[in-house]
Design a protein around this motif. Structure first.
Motif, PDB file in Angstrom:
ATOM      1  N   ALA A 181      39.383  38.591  40.551  1.00  0.00           N
ATOM      2  CA  ALA A 181      38.785  39.396  39.480  1.00  0.00           C
ATOM      3  C   ALA A 181      37.891  40.464  40.118  1.00  0.00           C
ATOM      4  CB  ALA A 181      37.962  38.508  38.556  1.00  0.00           C
ATOM      5  N   ILE A 182      37.886  41.640  39.492  1.00  0.00           N
ATOM      6  CA  ILE A 182      37.092  42.754  40.025  1.00  0.00           C
ATOM      7  C   ILE A 182      35.759  42.810  39.291  1.00  0.00           C
ATOM      8  CG2 ILE A 182      37.015  45.279  40.179  1.00  0.00           C
ATOM      9  CD1 ILE A 182      40.065  45.168  40.639  1.00  0.00           C
ATOM     10  N   LEU A 183      34.691  42.995  40.049  1.00  0.00           N
ATOM     11  CA  LEU A 183      33.360  43.055  39.451  1.00  0.00           C
ATOM     12  C   LEU A 183      32.835  44.486  39.584  1.00  0.00           C
ATOM     13  CD1 LEU A 183      31.822  39.766  40.978  1.00  0.00           C
ATOM     14  CD2 LEU A 183      33.358  40.034  39.009  1.00  0.00           C
ATOM     15  N   ALA A 184      32.573  45.110  38.443  1.00  0.00           N
ATOM     16  CA  ALA A 184      32.168  46.521  38.462  1.00  0.00           C
ATOM     17  C   ALA A 184      30.808  46.693  37.816  1.00  0.00           C
ATOM     18  CB  ALA A 184      33.199  47.353  37.710  1.00  0.00           C
ATOM     19  N   ALA A 202      34.385  42.929  48.688  1.00  0.00           N
ATOM     20  CA  ALA A 202      35.587  43.782  48.655  1.00  0.00           C
ATOM     21  C   ALA A 202      36.079  43.998  47.224  1.00  0.00           C
ATOM     22  CB  ALA A 202      36.699  43.148  49.496  1.00  0.00           C
ATOM     23  N   ASP A 203      35.664  43.080  46.307  1.00  0.00           N
ATOM     24  CA  ASP A 203      36.109  43.176  44.911  1.00  0.00           C
ATOM     25  C   ASP A 203      35.086  43.888  44.024  1.00  0.00           C
ATOM     26  OD1 ASP A 203      38.378  41.810  45.600  1.00  0.00           O
ATOM     27  OD2 ASP A 203      37.660  39.850  44.915  1.00  0.00           O
ATOM     28  N   VAL A 204      34.069  44.453  44.644  1.00  0.00           N
ATOM     29  CA  VAL A 204      32.988  45.074  43.858  1.00  0.00           C
ATOM     30  C   VAL A 204      33.068  46.604  43.988  1.00  0.00           C
ATOM     31  CG1 VAL A 204      30.476  45.276  43.609  1.00  0.00           C
ATOM     32  CG2 VAL A 204      31.510  43.053  44.160  1.00  0.00           C
ATOM     33  N   LEU A 205      32.873  47.267  42.867  1.00  0.00           N
ATOM     34  CA  LEU A 205      32.818  48.746  42.895  1.00  0.00           C
ATOM     35  C   LEU A 205      31.969  49.235  41.731  1.00  0.00           C
ATOM     36  CD1 LEU A 205      36.157  50.402  41.668  1.00  0.00           C
ATOM     37  CD2 LEU A 205      35.245  48.255  40.835  1.00  0.00           C
TER      38      LEU A 205
END
Ligand code: 3H9
Length: 694
Positions: free
Chosen positions: A398-401, A420-423
């Motif tokens: 899952a991506i955490l933004a 790596a999944d954070v933006l």
């Protein structure tokens, strides 16, 4: 395989002309030559009784090839090709699928009948590029559909669905089927007399002086800065009368608009919006996103949730209290109702969208979200706490933004085991309306996570721009800098209303003081307080006047008073403003002086360009065009000026350096020449050069 852009196929007594020039069949010189050659070939063959003209690929001709604009014209010219089609002795029926835009629709109108598939759209969007239909569109559209319809089409540039185009008289019939088969059947129907044909130029435009006068008044009021809308009206007016003379009027108007700075700015904006998708991560595989979590049901979170729902995604909205959650759901519901009212979605789609919304006060509900966007208060500690929790709750992959407007994404990512999944996904308010999304890439953000941010923007019909990490990213970093220039101007003697008026005349939708009132002056007040400890001692403080307004409780529109006074829909001057101006100027100790409107614009724009140059130099923006698109889509920058760095090229680096050096005599700390601009002044390199091939 042939590399011919236009081919002819003979089927008994029918000839089919097929244009095949991917991606959008733009009518570049090879297509124009191909069409002329096709007509010669058909004439020579001698046995053809009707011709079907259609396109391969995803669309009918999407217009003239815009990349040829500004280069020496190559014959045959499109207006002549359209005339050749119209004058051809064998009837030609154009068969439209996809989007027949500009020169594409003009080509079709040069034919003797038009058939479209039900999903086709037509339009004359040249005005959006600072020109006007220049291949007979201003003459043939009014002949086919009347002056009011033609003006609507040409002045709005909108895409008209086939059904409406039929009602307007722009097309003659709607037929279903594969495009070649529809073309063949249409040509056969022409031979059988079942599809009437005629030359558009033989029709007469019904007079409508009232519509022309109303349109001229409208464009003068609505687009006082623009040349081409007025030229459009003049050219349509010329369609009442001799066709050839009308074409000559149109040609003269087109040639007057084509070399204008406005057209160049608008064309830069068109290509810029597409160029920003060219990112280093473009080949990475985006992850699938079906369920989006949104944390925070305030204006921003609700707007983001609305946008995701409108894009067909499922949304889980999280708030701390039931009361706040209910407010968030009510805002989303009202946003969706607004979209129905504006004709953006049907009642049924709104109901379906609401059906995809889950609202909860329990963060555990986010366990199955593919991507979570945090949109809570701008406080690092709160964000870190949320991200640490999300890291424990969200599934693998899952991506955490974060929707932060300026905070450090790397610091936020560091509290998780999945940096790596954070933006950052920086939406602009109101998020369900504004088209811009800054995709903020941290040092550890994985390429496929960046690609997913861009894919999400596309799903949400937004334009994504890649930004690096710094305070404020691309847009707010530059904004923070040039707003200081505006505040110095006011402190030094320019009236806030003069500043607003000068910049509105330059083309901004609203001057900075009107924008401040709209956004809420408390936002700037809080930012100044936040940044106070890190403000360099050499920096002159420009916020005193705005501080005083906020301290009086005058935070702009929402409080009824700010720089201006608001009474319902009306805006008046604030009679108490001058007292504050006098007091703060006296405290600042300088002698107030007069600034000309040009001086105001020059200082404001030079400040904007300076920080924009540093943003490019620091690699926060990939290219100058990325800055331009951020300002065009998110900050009300006048589109016809192409964006701050496109505009900078029209001034030239050497002149900009000269300006900064002269302003620096008053304030050497604020006015510093960016290294990039200095190098450009010395080498002659332009921002446009830096956009090329990247
Ligand atoms: C005109 O016709 C003047 C005449 O009246 C008179 C002449 C004398 N030329 O948008 P997309 C490129 S003025 C060159 O992503 P979509 C575009 O840059 C013209 N290139 O696709 C992109 O390239 P890349 C009036 C063009 O499916 C690629 O094609 N017509 C042109 O989302 C795909 O485009 C217009 O203003 C062009 N005309 O949307 C219509 N059009 O892949 C302009 C597109 O390298 N076009 N490209 O980034 C559009 O509005 C949309 O492209 C369209 C398709 C709706 C057609």
């Amino acid at each position: 395989m042939s590399d011919k852009k236009v081919s002819v196929e003979f089927v008994e007594d029918v000839a089919l002309i097929c244009i095949d020039n991917p991606p959008v069949n733009a009518s570049g010189v090879a297509v124009r030559q191909g069409l002329v050659a096709a007509l010669s070939e058909i004439k020579e063959a001698g046995r053809t009784k009707a011709i079907g003209l259609y396109c391969a690929g995803r669309t009918f001709v999407a217009g003239a090839d815009i990349t040829e604009f500004g280069k020496p014209p190559l014959e045959p010219l499109l207006p002549d090709v359209c005339n050749n089609l119209e004058d051809f002795e064998t009837p030609i029926v154009a068969v439209i699928h996809g989007t027949a835009m500009g020169g594409g629709l003009e080509t079709a109108m040069g034919c003797h009948a038009r058939v479209a598939v039900p999903t086709a759209k037509v339009g004359l969007p040249e005005v959006l590029l600072g020109v006007l239909p220049g291949a007979g569109g201003t003459q043939r559209a009014p002949r086919l559909s009347g002056i009011p319809n033609a003006l609507d089409l040409i002045l709005s540039g909108r895409h008209v669905p086939a059904k409406e185009a039929l009602e307007m008289g722009l097309i003659d019939r709607i037929e279903e089927g594969s495009i070649r088969e529809v073309a063949l059947a249409a040509a056969r129907n022409v031979i059988l007399g079942k599809l009437p044909t005629r030359r558009t130029c033989d029709l007469v435009t019904p007079r409508d002086d009232a519509a022309l006068e109303a349109a001229m008044a409208m464009v003068q009021k609505k687009h006082p800065h623009l040349i081409s809308p007025q030229k459009c009206v003049e050219a349509v007016a010329a369609s009442v009368g001799d066709f050839k003379q009308g074409l000559a009027t149109e040609r003269a108007a087109f040639m007057a608009c084509l070399p204008s700075a406005q057209s160049k700015g608008l064309i830069h904006a068109f290509f810029g919006e597409r160029a920003v998708a060219n990112i280093p991560e473009k080949k990475a595989q985006a992850r699938d996103v079906a369920v989006v979590g949104v944390i925070g049901g305030g204006t921003m979170g609700s707007g983001i949730a609305t946008s995701a729902l409108m894009a067909g995604l499922s949304v889980t909205l999280i708030e701390v209290t039931q009361e706040a959650l209910d407010r968030g759901v009510a805002t989303i519901s009202a946003n969706l109702d607004g979209a129905v009212k504006r004709g953006k979605m049907s009642d049924a789609k709104r109901d379906a969208a609401l059906g995809r919304l889950t609202a909860s006060t329990d963060m555990m509900t986010l366990a199955d979200a593919d991507l979570v966007i945090e949109a809570v208060f701008e406080k690092m500690e709160i964000k870190k706490d949320i991200f640490a929790k999300l890291d424990g709750i969200c599934k693998e992959g899952a991506i955490l933004a974060s929707n932060t407007s300026y905070l450090d994404i790397n610091e936020i990512a560091a509290v998780t085991k999945r940096p790596a999944d954070v933006l950052g996904l920086h939406f602009f308010s109101p998020a369900h309306i504004m088209k811009l999304l800054e995709v903020v890439v941290g040092t550890q953000t994985a390429p496929e996570v960046v690609a997913t941010g861009f894919a999400l923007a596309k799903t949400m019909r937004k334009v994504a721009v890649r930004a690096g990490v710094c305070d404020g990213f691309i847009g707010n970093r530059i904004l923070g800098h040039y707003l200081k220039a505006a505040s110095y101007l006011v402190l030094d003697g320019a009236h806030p209303y003069q500043v607003d008026n000068a910049l509105e005349r330059f083309g901004f939708a609203m001057g900075p003081h009107r924008v401040g009132d709209l956004a809420g002056l408390d936002i700037g007040y809080m930012t100044r307080k936040r940044l106070a400890p890190s403000r360099p001692t050499e920096e002159r403080y420009g916020g005193a006047i705005a501080d005083q307004l906020s301290e009086n409780g005058w935070n702009g529109r929402k409080t009824g008073k700010g720089y201006y006074v608001y009474d319902g829909r009306e805006t008046h001057e604030n009679p108490d403003l001058n007292v504050i101006l006098d007091a703060e100027r006296t405290k600042a100790g300088g002698a107030p002086r007069a600034f000309s409107d040009d001086d105001i614009v020059d200082r404001y724009m030079t400040a904007m360009i300076s920080e924009a140059a540093r943003v490019v130099e620091d690699g926060i923006a990939l290219r100058p065009v990325d800055v331009d698109v951020v300002f065009l889509m998110g900050y009300g920058f006048p589109r016809f000026r192409g964006g701050p760095l496109h505009y900078a090229d029209t001034i030239g680096a050497a002149a900009l350096v000269e300006r900064i050096e002269s302003y620096a005599k008053e304030d050497a700390h604020y006015w510093q020449v960016p290294a990039l601009l200095q190098q450009m002044a010395e080498s002659g390199r332009t921002f446009a050069d830096m956009n090329k091939g990247r």
